[in-house]
Each structure stands twice: as C-alpha cells, then as structure tokens.
Design an enzyme around this catalytic site. Sequence first.
Site, PDB file in Angstrom:
ATOM      1  N   MET A 145      -1.988  28.135  67.328  1.00  0.00           N
ATOM      2  CA  MET A 145      -1.860  29.194  68.330  1.00  0.00           C
ATOM      3  C   MET A 145      -3.195  29.888  68.573  1.00  0.00           C
ATOM      4  O   MET A 145      -3.495  30.303  69.685  1.00  0.00           O
ATOM      5  CB  MET A 145      -0.796  30.217  67.887  1.00  0.00           C
ATOM      6  CG  MET A 145       0.623  29.830  68.234  1.00  0.00           C
ATOM      7  SD  MET A 145       0.856  29.418  69.979  1.00  0.00           S
ATOM      8  CE  MET A 145       0.377  30.945  70.786  1.00  0.00           C
ATOM      9  N   GLY A 180       8.847  37.587  68.091  1.00  0.00           N
ATOM     10  CA  GLY A 180       8.970  36.238  67.548  1.00  0.00           C
ATOM     11  C   GLY A 180       8.769  35.199  68.630  1.00  0.00           C
ATOM     12  O   GLY A 180       8.610  34.012  68.342  1.00  0.00           O
ATOM     13  N   ASN A 181       8.785  35.648  69.885  1.00  0.00           N
ATOM     14  CA  ASN A 181       8.545  34.736  70.997  1.00  0.00           C
ATOM     15  C   ASN A 181       8.013  35.563  72.162  1.00  0.00           C
ATOM     16  O   ASN A 181       8.623  36.557  72.530  1.00  0.00           O
ATOM     17  CB  ASN A 181       9.828  34.015  71.385  1.00  0.00           C
ATOM     18  CG  ASN A 181       9.568  32.864  72.332  1.00  0.00           C
ATOM     19  OD1 ASN A 181       8.957  33.030  73.381  1.00  0.00           O
ATOM     20  ND2 ASN A 181      10.028  31.689  71.955  1.00  0.00           N
ATOM     21  N   HIS A 207      11.842  22.713  65.934  1.00  0.00           N
ATOM     22  CA  HIS A 207      10.391  22.898  66.014  1.00  0.00           C
ATOM     23  C   HIS A 207       9.676  21.704  65.395  1.00  0.00           C
ATOM     24  O   HIS A 207      10.282  20.918  64.672  1.00  0.00           O
ATOM     25  CB  HIS A 207       9.963  24.182  65.283  1.00  0.00           C
ATOM     26  CG  HIS A 207      10.215  25.432  66.079  1.00  0.00           C
ATOM     27  ND1 HIS A 207      11.448  26.064  66.090  1.00  0.00           N
ATOM     28  CD2 HIS A 207       9.407  26.157  66.903  1.00  0.00           C
ATOM     29  CE1 HIS A 207      11.378  27.115  66.883  1.00  0.00           C
ATOM     30  NE2 HIS A 207      10.160  27.200  67.391  1.00  0.00           N
ATOM     31  N   LYS A 213       5.940  23.475  60.953  1.00  0.00           N
ATOM     32  CA  LYS A 213       6.431  24.864  60.884  1.00  0.00           C
ATOM     33  C   LYS A 213       6.893  25.177  59.466  1.00  0.00           C
ATOM     34  O   LYS A 213       7.603  24.382  58.856  1.00  0.00           O
ATOM     35  CB  LYS A 213       7.561  25.084  61.894  1.00  0.00           C
ATOM     36  CG  LYS A 213       8.028  26.531  61.946  1.00  0.00           C
ATOM     37  CD  LYS A 213       8.801  26.837  63.194  1.00  0.00           C
ATOM     38  CE  LYS A 213       9.287  28.296  63.211  1.00  0.00           C
ATOM     39  NZ  LYS A 213       8.182  29.256  63.226  1.00  0.00           N
ATOM     40  N   GLY A 228      11.462  32.619  64.158  1.00  0.00           N
ATOM     41  CA  GLY A 228      11.479  34.026  64.565  1.00  0.00           C
ATOM     42  C   GLY A 228      12.288  34.205  65.851  1.00  0.00           C
ATOM     43  O   GLY A 228      12.987  35.206  66.034  1.00  0.00           O
ATOM     44  N   THR A 229      12.209  33.234  66.725  1.00  0.00           N
ATOM     45  CA  THR A 229      12.954  33.314  67.993  1.00  0.00           C
ATOM     46  C   THR A 229      14.454  33.233  67.743  1.00  0.00           C
ATOM     47  O   THR A 229      15.242  33.978  68.344  1.00  0.00           O
ATOM     48  CB  THR A 229      12.525  32.167  68.932  1.00  0.00           C
ATOM     49  OG1 THR A 229      11.118  32.246  69.100  1.00  0.00           O
ATOM     50  CG2 THR A 229      13.225  32.250  70.264  1.00  0.00           C
TER      51      THR A 229
HETATM   52  P1  NAD Z   1      -1.426  27.679  61.971  1.00  0.00           P
HETATM   53  O1  NAD Z   1      -1.197  27.436  60.508  1.00  0.00           O
HETATM   54  O2  NAD Z   1      -1.951  26.575  62.816  1.00  0.00           O
HETATM   55  O3  NAD Z   1      -2.404  28.956  62.169  1.00  0.00           O
HETATM   56  C1  NAD Z   1      -2.552  30.035  61.287  1.00  0.00           C
HETATM   57  C2  NAD Z   1      -4.048  30.239  61.111  1.00  0.00           C
HETATM   58  O4  NAD Z   1      -4.316  31.456  60.387  1.00  0.00           O
HETATM   59  C3  NAD Z   1      -4.702  29.095  60.306  1.00  0.00           C
HETATM   60  O5  NAD Z   1      -5.764  28.535  61.078  1.00  0.00           O
HETATM   61  C4  NAD Z   1      -5.253  29.812  59.066  1.00  0.00           C
HETATM   62  O6  NAD Z   1      -6.460  29.242  58.597  1.00  0.00           O
HETATM   63  C5  NAD Z   1      -5.472  31.209  59.632  1.00  0.00           C
HETATM   64  N1  NAD Z   1      -5.733  32.216  58.562  1.00  0.00           N
HETATM   65  C6  NAD Z   1      -5.263  32.232  57.289  1.00  0.00           C
HETATM   66  N2  NAD Z   1      -5.780  33.293  56.623  1.00  0.00           N
HETATM   67  C7  NAD Z   1      -6.584  33.946  57.496  1.00  0.00           C
HETATM   68  C8  NAD Z   1      -7.394  35.119  57.411  1.00  0.00           C
HETATM   69  N3  NAD Z   1      -7.479  35.838  56.278  1.00  0.00           N
HETATM   70  N4  NAD Z   1      -8.079  35.530  58.522  1.00  0.00           N
HETATM   71  C9  NAD Z   1      -8.002  34.829  59.672  1.00  0.00           C
HETATM   72  N5  NAD Z   1      -7.252  33.694  59.805  1.00  0.00           N
HETATM   73  C10 NAD Z   1      -6.551  33.280  58.737  1.00  0.00           C
HETATM   74  O7  NAD Z   1      -0.017  28.202  62.536  1.00  0.00           O
HETATM   75  P2  NAD Z   1       0.466  28.356  64.062  1.00  0.00           P
HETATM   76  O8  NAD Z   1       1.344  27.223  64.464  1.00  0.00           O
HETATM   77  O9  NAD Z   1      -0.698  28.717  64.926  1.00  0.00           O
HETATM   78  O10 NAD Z   1       1.448  29.620  63.929  1.00  0.00           O
HETATM   79  C11 NAD Z   1       0.986  30.871  63.447  1.00  0.00           C
HETATM   80  C12 NAD Z   1       2.142  31.878  63.484  1.00  0.00           C
HETATM   81  O11 NAD Z   1       2.527  32.137  64.845  1.00  0.00           O
HETATM   82  C13 NAD Z   1       3.420  31.375  62.788  1.00  0.00           C
HETATM   83  O12 NAD Z   1       4.000  32.482  62.103  1.00  0.00           O
HETATM   84  C14 NAD Z   1       4.293  30.915  63.947  1.00  0.00           C
HETATM   85  O13 NAD Z   1       5.671  30.936  63.637  1.00  0.00           O
HETATM   86  C15 NAD Z   1       3.939  31.955  64.976  1.00  0.00           C
HETATM   87  N6  NAD Z   1       4.231  31.613  66.385  1.00  0.00           N
HETATM   88  C16 NAD Z   1       4.704  32.627  67.156  1.00  0.00           C
HETATM   89  C17 NAD Z   1       4.936  32.432  68.505  1.00  0.00           C
HETATM   90  C18 NAD Z   1       5.377  33.591  69.354  1.00  0.00           C
HETATM   91  O14 NAD Z   1       5.518  33.467  70.590  1.00  0.00           O
HETATM   92  N7  NAD Z   1       5.594  34.762  68.757  1.00  0.00           N
HETATM   93  C19 NAD Z   1       4.700  31.173  69.077  1.00  0.00           C
HETATM   94  C20 NAD Z   1       4.204  30.139  68.267  1.00  0.00           C
HETATM   95  C21 NAD Z   1       3.955  30.377  66.913  1.00  0.00           C
END
Ligand code: NAD
Length: 279
Positions: free
Chosen positions: A16, A126-127, A158, A162, A168-169
Amino acid sequence: MSGQVGIAVAGAAGRMGQMLVRAVLEEPGARLSGVTVRPGHDWVGRDLGEAMGGAPLGVRVSGDALEVFAQSQAVLDFTTPEVTIANAELAAQARLAHIIGTTGLERDDLEKLAAAARHAVIVRAGNMSLGVNLLSVITRKVAEVLGPSFDIEIVEMHHNKKVDAPSGTALMLGEAAAAGRRINLVDHAERGRDGITGPRGENAIGFASLRGGDVVGEHEVIFAGAGERLVLGHIATDRMLFARGAVRAAMWGQSQPPGHYNMLDVLGLRDAEAELPDR
Ligand code: NAD
C-alpha cells in the site's frame, strides 16, 4: 509550492505504501513531504523514486518518523498496528492529520488512538473506498429492516500475504450490521467455525475468511432468511482505490477540528446514515 498540503507516507516500501506515494504525487493540491520505511531497511537514505525503480523524485527515504512528521501536515499510514500506534503519538504532538488504513488494531490500540485524537485529526477506516463505505451504510439499513429472522454472514477473500483475519473491512461491515440490529458486535461475532460448533447463535454475525493468489479484496454480506437470501457485495480490483481515498481523507482533514473520524465523515455519508428509519 506554497498552498500545497505536505503529505507524508509511512511504510513507503509496502504494497500500500507504494500506492500511497503514487496517489500523493497525482494530487495537485498536495506535495510528498517525506516518507518513512522500517529503520534499517535498505531504502533508508536513498532517493525514493530511484528506490522504487524509477526516476529520482527529490525525496529522501527516512527511517525516522519524527524527522518526516516535522515537515508535514498529514501522514498516510498503512503499516502495522505497532507502528501505527507509535506514529499516532508523534502525529498528535506535531498536530498532523493521521490517516490510518492499518487493520488488526486491538481494543488497547483504539484507546491510545482516542487519546491522540484529542490533539489532532485521526481518520481511520478498514477500507477507504467509496463503494465499501456506501455498502456499510446499506448493510446497516438492510439489517435494520430485515430484522433478526435473517441470519447475517460475512464472507471475505484476500491475497495470500494478508496477515490478519477477518479483514478490517469485514469487521467494519459486521459493525454496520450490528448497529442495524442494535446489538454489540463483540458479543455476537462468530469468527471462524470448526468442529462440532452446535447450532448458529441467535443474532450471531458470522465471518468466513478465504485467502489466495493476488485478490485485492472481496466482501459479501449475506442475509439468509426462510426461502430467500439477500446478498450485498463489493469487489476491489485495484489498490489505488484505497490510496486515493486516503489522500482525499488527508485533504479533508486539514479543515477539521481534532477528533477521531472515519470515511463516512470524509465522504459525506453520515447524512445517509442519519436518514435510516427509527434513529
Ligand atoms: P505490507 O506488509 O506490504 O506493508 C507494510 C509496510 O510497513 C512494510 O513495507 C514494512 O516494512 C513497513 N514498516 C514496518 N515497520 C515500519 C516502521 N517502523 N516504519 C515505517 N514502515 C514500517 O502490507 P500492506 O499490504 O501494504 O498492508 C498494510 C496495512 O494496510 C495492513 O494492515 C492492511 O490490512 C491494510 N490495508 C488497508 C486498506 C484500507 O483501505 N484501509 C487497504 C489495503 C490494506
């Protein structure tokens, strides 16, 4: 660059995170004020554009959130619960709008966010898509109109990376259904069934999670009654949808007083919710 909102991205190397960077760069009213990655990550100190495999962007990747937040007005945070909670404290100190997409936050985490929201704007969802937030409004309404003779089950699928379940959604849709039924989700959620479970709980809201491939996010809310089933669904096909929603929340947050908001506020869907019967 005066007048542009300085938006930072936490966790810029993530799935993301990279989408969020693109979405900030696409927004004419914003500039990318900085990005963080996990301390020790091999992107630290490099130009972000080059680290992402493209042309230089003139933004140096940092491992230090404080340094980045000091030069920003908002931060987009789709990382991990631990990182998000640490960021919330720093964002509140710096009075930044903190846009949180991270899922899997526990009750303790939410209490910490409530404390941070006394000092700064937090938008957490969550979304972040319009479609899912609209679906949550519709789910609440349908749950209220159909009543307890219809069993509610929520199915989500998903990608295979994941780490948390239900999504969360799915939980957000569960909250909406519970609100429509005027029950508490925590007391009625059936989160995964296995073995001799006995019959379905009265007023239960069931969750089932499927994982596989590169599925961005699919959700169905099923209302199963006697002789009929109503199925509401949403399919996300591109993560940019969530990233653009987060940027929209960051821009919206610039003109709001401190508080804990969600995407219904950002998208102006509170009014649609207020029009539900008997509220
Ligand atoms: P991901 O594992 O690809 O990304 C998380 C990133 O955070 C990693 O690159 C990791 O290295 C980094 N990270 C860890 N510690 C850190 C720190 N101290 N400082 C900075 N960065 C750090 O995961 P993802 O698929 O990108 O998802 C991330 C979150 O977003 C999950 O909780 C997912 O469920 C959520 N998500 C939410 C939505 C939404 O619309 N709300 C949509 C998609 C994903």
